[in-house]
Design an enzyme around this catalytic site. Structure first.
Site, PDB file in Angstrom:
ATOM      1  N   ALA A  21       0.845  -1.200   0.000  1.00 27.18           N
ATOM      2  CA  ALA A  21       0.000   0.000   0.000  1.00 27.18           C
ATOM      3  C   ALA A  21       0.872   1.239   0.000  1.00 27.18           C
ATOM      4  O   ALA A  21       2.014   1.219   0.467  1.00 27.18           O
ATOM      5  CB  ALA A  21      -0.929   0.002   1.210  1.00 27.18           C
ATOM      6  N   ASP A  22       0.308   2.322  -0.516  1.00 31.90           N
ATOM      7  CA  ASP A  22       1.016   3.596  -0.494  1.00 31.90           C
ATOM      8  C   ASP A  22      -0.012   4.722  -0.423  1.00 31.90           C
ATOM      9  O   ASP A  22      -1.101   4.622  -1.010  1.00 31.90           O
ATOM     10  CB  ASP A  22       1.889   3.772  -1.736  1.00 31.90           C
ATOM     11  CG  ASP A  22       2.834   4.957  -1.594  1.00 31.90           C
ATOM     12  OD1 ASP A  22       3.666   4.948  -0.667  1.00 31.90           O
ATOM     13  OD2 ASP A  22       2.726   5.918  -2.387  1.00 31.90           O
ATOM     14  N   THR A  23       0.324   5.765   0.303  1.00 34.19           N
ATOM     15  CA  THR A  23      -0.580   6.903   0.488  1.00 34.19           C
ATOM     16  C   THR A  23       0.183   8.189   0.268  1.00 34.19           C
ATOM     17  O   THR A  23       1.317   8.334   0.736  1.00 34.19           O
ATOM     18  CB  THR A  23      -1.178   6.892   1.907  1.00 34.19           C
ATOM     19  OG1 THR A  23      -1.924   5.685   2.102  1.00 34.19           O
ATOM     20  CG2 THR A  23      -2.109   8.081   2.118  1.00 34.19           C
ATOM     21  N   ALA A  74      -3.402   3.802  -2.406  1.00 37.47           N
ATOM     22  CA  ALA A  74      -3.509   2.638  -3.270  1.00 37.47           C
ATOM     23  C   ALA A  74      -3.162   1.382  -2.491  1.00 37.47           C
ATOM     24  O   ALA A  74      -2.300   1.398  -1.612  1.00 37.47           O
ATOM     25  CB  ALA A  74      -2.579   2.768  -4.472  1.00 37.47           C
TER      26      ALA A  74
END
Length: 204
Positions: free
Chosen positions: A72-74, A109
């Protein structure tokens, strides 16, 4: 009751662990190191999808195919500019000053990799922060909370007092959009405690 989801979390983020714990998903943590430098001309939404997928692929490679790997990445966007994690207290204060009294976008994501099967989904939210004075920004920065957060604030922590309005996913702003995450797990045939018996374990 926790259902064994056979999942590897390719992240060291305590927020993501907390969110998976919240929905009762069993997982193993395997932090990975990937290049998170935005590419020239790369759109922010494409950037977070790419980084999330790179993390999931790296996690899959590390665990020899034993567990499905979740990455995940934000990122926080203000006027289409990516605001990452501040590198200093001064940078954190400047970042918060730029967000003060304004609405920004948060893109989060989540990607899942299992063999040749790969999927990534995106959650987009809008967050409005109230006007913050220089002194209260300085006091907040002094707590240390902003230093490992994209955008220099934590919606689940002390930074919540600055949030005037949220449109979108609270968990996505934290770092792992749960609605999208659970939908992705189901797509891969991985159940959660609430869906045990509805999702066929190990479905292709």
């Amino acid at each position: 009751m926790v259902f064994d989801a056979r999942l590897l979390l390719a992240s060291a983020s305590p927020r993501r662990r907390e969110l998976l714990d919240q929905i009762g998903v069993s997982y193993r943590v395997e932090p990975v190191d990937v290049d998170e430098t935005p590419r020239p001309g790369e759109r922010p939404a494409d950037y977070v999808r790419r980084v999330a997928m790179d993390k999931a692929r790296a996690g899959w490679a590390r665990n020899n195919g034993e567990l499905a790997a979740l990455g995940a990445d934000t990122t926080v966007l203000l006027d289409d500019e990516i605001l990452g994690k501040p590198v200093s207290s001064a940078a954190a204060a400047a970042m918060l000053g730029s967000l003060s009294g304004r609405t920004h976008q948060v893109c989060s994501a989540v990607a899942l990799v299992q063999g040749t099967r790969e999927r990534v989904v995106l959650s987009e939210s809008r967050v409005s922060l109230r006007v913050m004075g220089e002194e209260e920004i300085a006091r907040y920065v002094a707590t240390g909370e902003p230093m490992d957060k994209a955008g220099a604030y934590a919606i689940q922590g002390l930074g919540a007092v600055f949030v005037a309005h949220l449109s979108g996913s609270y968990s996505g702003v934290m770092g792992l959009p749960l609605y999208e995450t659970v939908a992705l797990l189901h797509e891969f045939g991985i159940g959660t405690p609430l869906t045990r018996g509805q999702v066929r374990d190990g479905a292709a």
